[in-house]
Structures are given as C-alpha cells and as structure tokens.
Design a protein around this motif. Structure first.
Motif, PDB file in Angstrom:
ATOM      1  N   GLN A  71      -1.215 -13.415   7.889  1.00  0.00           N
ATOM      2  CA  GLN A  71      -2.168 -12.956   6.885  1.00  0.00           C
ATOM      3  C   GLN A  71      -1.428 -12.202   5.803  1.00  0.00           C
ATOM      4  O   GLN A  71      -0.465 -11.472   6.087  1.00  0.00           O
ATOM      5  CB  GLN A  71      -3.189 -11.988   7.498  1.00  0.00           C
ATOM      6  CG  GLN A  71      -4.088 -12.565   8.524  1.00  0.00           C
ATOM      7  CD  GLN A  71      -5.049 -11.532   9.093  1.00  0.00           C
ATOM      8  OE1 GLN A  71      -5.205 -11.428  10.295  1.00  0.00           O
ATOM      9  NE2 GLN A  71      -5.733 -10.781   8.234  1.00  0.00           N
ATOM     10  N   THR A  72      -1.901 -12.345   4.582  1.00  0.00           N
ATOM     11  CA  THR A  72      -1.363 -11.544   3.482  1.00  0.00           C
ATOM     12  C   THR A  72      -2.504 -11.100   2.589  1.00  0.00           C
ATOM     13  O   THR A  72      -3.448 -11.856   2.339  1.00  0.00           O
ATOM     14  CB  THR A  72      -0.347 -12.348   2.636  1.00  0.00           C
ATOM     15  OG1 THR A  72      -0.971 -13.581   2.213  1.00  0.00           O
ATOM     16  CG2 THR A  72       0.911 -12.650   3.415  1.00  0.00           C
ATOM     17  N   LYS A 106      -0.839  -7.312   4.168  1.00  0.00           N
ATOM     18  CA  LYS A 106      -1.068  -6.512   5.367  1.00  0.00           C
ATOM     19  C   LYS A 106      -1.927  -5.284   5.044  1.00  0.00           C
ATOM     20  O   LYS A 106      -2.746  -4.854   5.852  1.00  0.00           O
ATOM     21  CB  LYS A 106       0.260  -6.064   5.968  1.00  0.00           C
ATOM     22  CG  LYS A 106       0.122  -5.399   7.327  1.00  0.00           C
ATOM     23  CD  LYS A 106       1.473  -5.224   7.984  1.00  0.00           C
ATOM     24  CE  LYS A 106       1.377  -4.455   9.288  1.00  0.00           C
ATOM     25  NZ  LYS A 106       0.521  -5.147  10.285  1.00  0.00           N
ATOM     26  N   TYR A 107      -1.711  -4.724   3.869  1.00  0.00           N
ATOM     27  CA  TYR A 107      -2.499  -3.585   3.396  1.00  0.00           C
ATOM     28  C   TYR A 107      -3.021  -3.902   1.995  1.00  0.00           C
ATOM     29  O   TYR A 107      -2.315  -4.519   1.190  1.00  0.00           O
ATOM     30  CB  TYR A 107      -1.647  -2.309   3.333  1.00  0.00           C
ATOM     31  CG  TYR A 107      -1.076  -1.881   4.651  1.00  0.00           C
ATOM     32  CD1 TYR A 107       0.227  -2.213   5.004  1.00  0.00           C
ATOM     33  CD2 TYR A 107      -1.834  -1.154   5.549  1.00  0.00           C
ATOM     34  CE1 TYR A 107       0.762  -1.827   6.223  1.00  0.00           C
ATOM     35  CE2 TYR A 107      -1.309  -0.764   6.775  1.00  0.00           C
ATOM     36  CZ  TYR A 107      -0.014  -1.107   7.104  1.00  0.00           C
ATOM     37  OH  TYR A 107       0.501  -0.725   8.306  1.00  0.00           O
ATOM     38  N   ILE A 142      -7.909 -12.266   0.540  1.00  0.00           N
ATOM     39  CA  ILE A 142      -6.981 -12.180   1.672  1.00  0.00           C
ATOM     40  C   ILE A 142      -6.682 -13.613   2.093  1.00  0.00           C
ATOM     41  O   ILE A 142      -7.607 -14.438   2.201  1.00  0.00           O
ATOM     42  CB  ILE A 142      -7.596 -11.414   2.854  1.00  0.00           C
ATOM     43  CG1 ILE A 142      -8.105 -10.034   2.410  1.00  0.00           C
ATOM     44  CG2 ILE A 142      -6.568 -11.253   3.969  1.00  0.00           C
ATOM     45  CD1 ILE A 142      -8.906  -9.316   3.488  1.00  0.00           C
ATOM     46  N   THR A 171      -5.448  -7.407   8.152  1.00  0.00           N
ATOM     47  CA  THR A 171      -5.302  -6.850   6.802  1.00  0.00           C
ATOM     48  C   THR A 171      -6.177  -5.609   6.712  1.00  0.00           C
ATOM     49  O   THR A 171      -7.387  -5.689   6.904  1.00  0.00           O
ATOM     50  CB  THR A 171      -5.739  -7.871   5.736  1.00  0.00           C
ATOM     51  OG1 THR A 171      -4.872  -8.999   5.761  1.00  0.00           O
ATOM     52  CG2 THR A 171      -5.727  -7.231   4.347  1.00  0.00           C
TER      53      THR A 171
END
Lengths: 111, 111
Positions: free
Chosen positions: A6-7, A9-10, A21, A106
């Motif tokens: 996933q991208t 993370k923050y 996301i 995320t």
C-alpha cells in the motif's frame, strides 16, 4: 517480495481535501478488499472487488470511491475528507474465498 | 447481524505457558473462520483458517478449533514465547468473503 503493498504508509491532510490510497498485490489473487480500522482498533470491511467487479459495498459514505484498474490493483479515493475519516486503512486480497492477506496499512490523519 | 466477541480483551502470561484465546459469534451460518495476529503499527498476519466443515486446524505451536453449532472458536498457543506478544483477532466469513472481526485479545508474554 511484498505480497500486498500500500502507498502511502502515512497520509496527513486537511479537511476538505481529496486523497487517494493505492494497493497492489502480486499473489495472483482474484479478490481485493478495503478495510477501515478505527481508533478503538475495530476493523470493518468497506469494499471488495472480484475480478474488477464490485462485490461488497458496506455502508460507506459515497465520498469513498474504490477503483480497480486490473485484478492486481485496488485504489481508494476519498473526496472532501472529514475529521472522522482519520483511521488506518488496510487493503487485503484472497483467492476464491480462501485466506485473506493484508497489506501494512495506511494511517490517514485529517486535521 | 453477526457479532464477534473475543474474551479476554487482554491477557498477560509468563513465558512457557500454554494458553487459550476465545472467540464467539452469534450467527452460526458461516463459511469459515480465520485467526490473525496484528503487531503494533503493522498489518494483519493470517495464522489459521478453518472451513465451516472442519473442527480444527494446526500450524506449529498453534491449534484452532471450531464449534459452529455453539458459535465458538478457540486458539491454543503452546509453550508461549515473548515473540508471540501481539493482538490476536478472529474473523468469520459471512459469505462473499465478507469478514466480520472481533475486537481482539491483546496478548503479552513476559520473559
């Protein structure tokens, strides 16, 4: 060799913004999911896609729109972000109803 | 509406002990039940999946049982180690791979 990634993370953003996301799986799975984990750590399904077709659409505001360009990707777009959208969002995938494999999550913070 | 409950919410035991985590669900019409672990700030790792027709599954020091008629599952961890410290989640598949999660048991193994 990450299975479900996933991208970002923050993600920290202001109210009213639109954000996306991204999720990718390299397991050859046919079903992908989005889950939301709230501040009390309760995990709840939002959407699932099977072979790019929407299967599950829980009671989620229509500001949330999933998009699956192909079987390996499921993105989540969120319009007009609100404070209550702050949570950890997890992507997952599975093959024909077997074990679900989760991404790292995320963490979305809306200020 | 399916509800999944995990008891206890938190458990702390000395290293080496055998322990049991409990999961109960209100609707016995499930396809399968899955146990996960979640480490702080991380995603979920699948531990075991039990199909509705099965009574138990084993993986290493872990054994999960399922009694569908009574709406219960247990996760048995043998010879616990500090590395087993995590939150353990159970989830039932209601169909269409829609997982309904319990709120987890936070396990601490003390060296």
């Amino acid at each position: 060799d990450t299975a479900v990634s996933q991208t970002p993370k923050y993600l920290v953003t202001q109210m009213g913004n639109d954000k996306s996301i991204k999720c990718e799986q390299n397991l050859g799975h046919d079903t992908m999911y989005w889950y939301k984990q709230d501040s009390k750590k309760f995990l709840k399904i939002m959407f699932s896609y099977n072979n790019k077709e929407l299967i599950i659409n829980e009671t989620v505001p229509n500001r949330f729109s999933p998009k699956s360009p192909d079987k390996a990707h499921l993105n989540l777009h969120i319009n007009s972000l609100e404070l209550g959208d702050s949570a950890v969002y997890f992507c997952a995938s599975s093959f024909q109803g077997y074990e679900q494999y989760f991404g790292p999550g995320t963490r979305l913070t809306v200020t | 509406k399916q509800e999944v409950t995990q008891i206890p919410a938190a458990l702390s035991v000395p290293e080496g002990e055998n322990l049991v985590l409990n999961c109960s669900f209100t609707d016995s019409a499930i396809y399968n039940l899955q146990w996960f672990r979640q480490d702080p700030g991380k995603g979920l790792t699948s531990l075991l999946l039990i199909q509705s027709s099965q009574r138990e599954q084993t993986s290493g020091r872990l054994n999960a049982s399922l009694d569908k008629s009574s709406g219960r599952s247990t996760l048995y961890i043998a010879a616990s180690q500090p590395g087993d410290s995590a939150t353990y989640l159970c989830a039932v598949d209601q169909g269409a791979q829609k997982l309904v999660f319990g709120q987890g048991t936070r396990l601490t193994i003390n060296p």
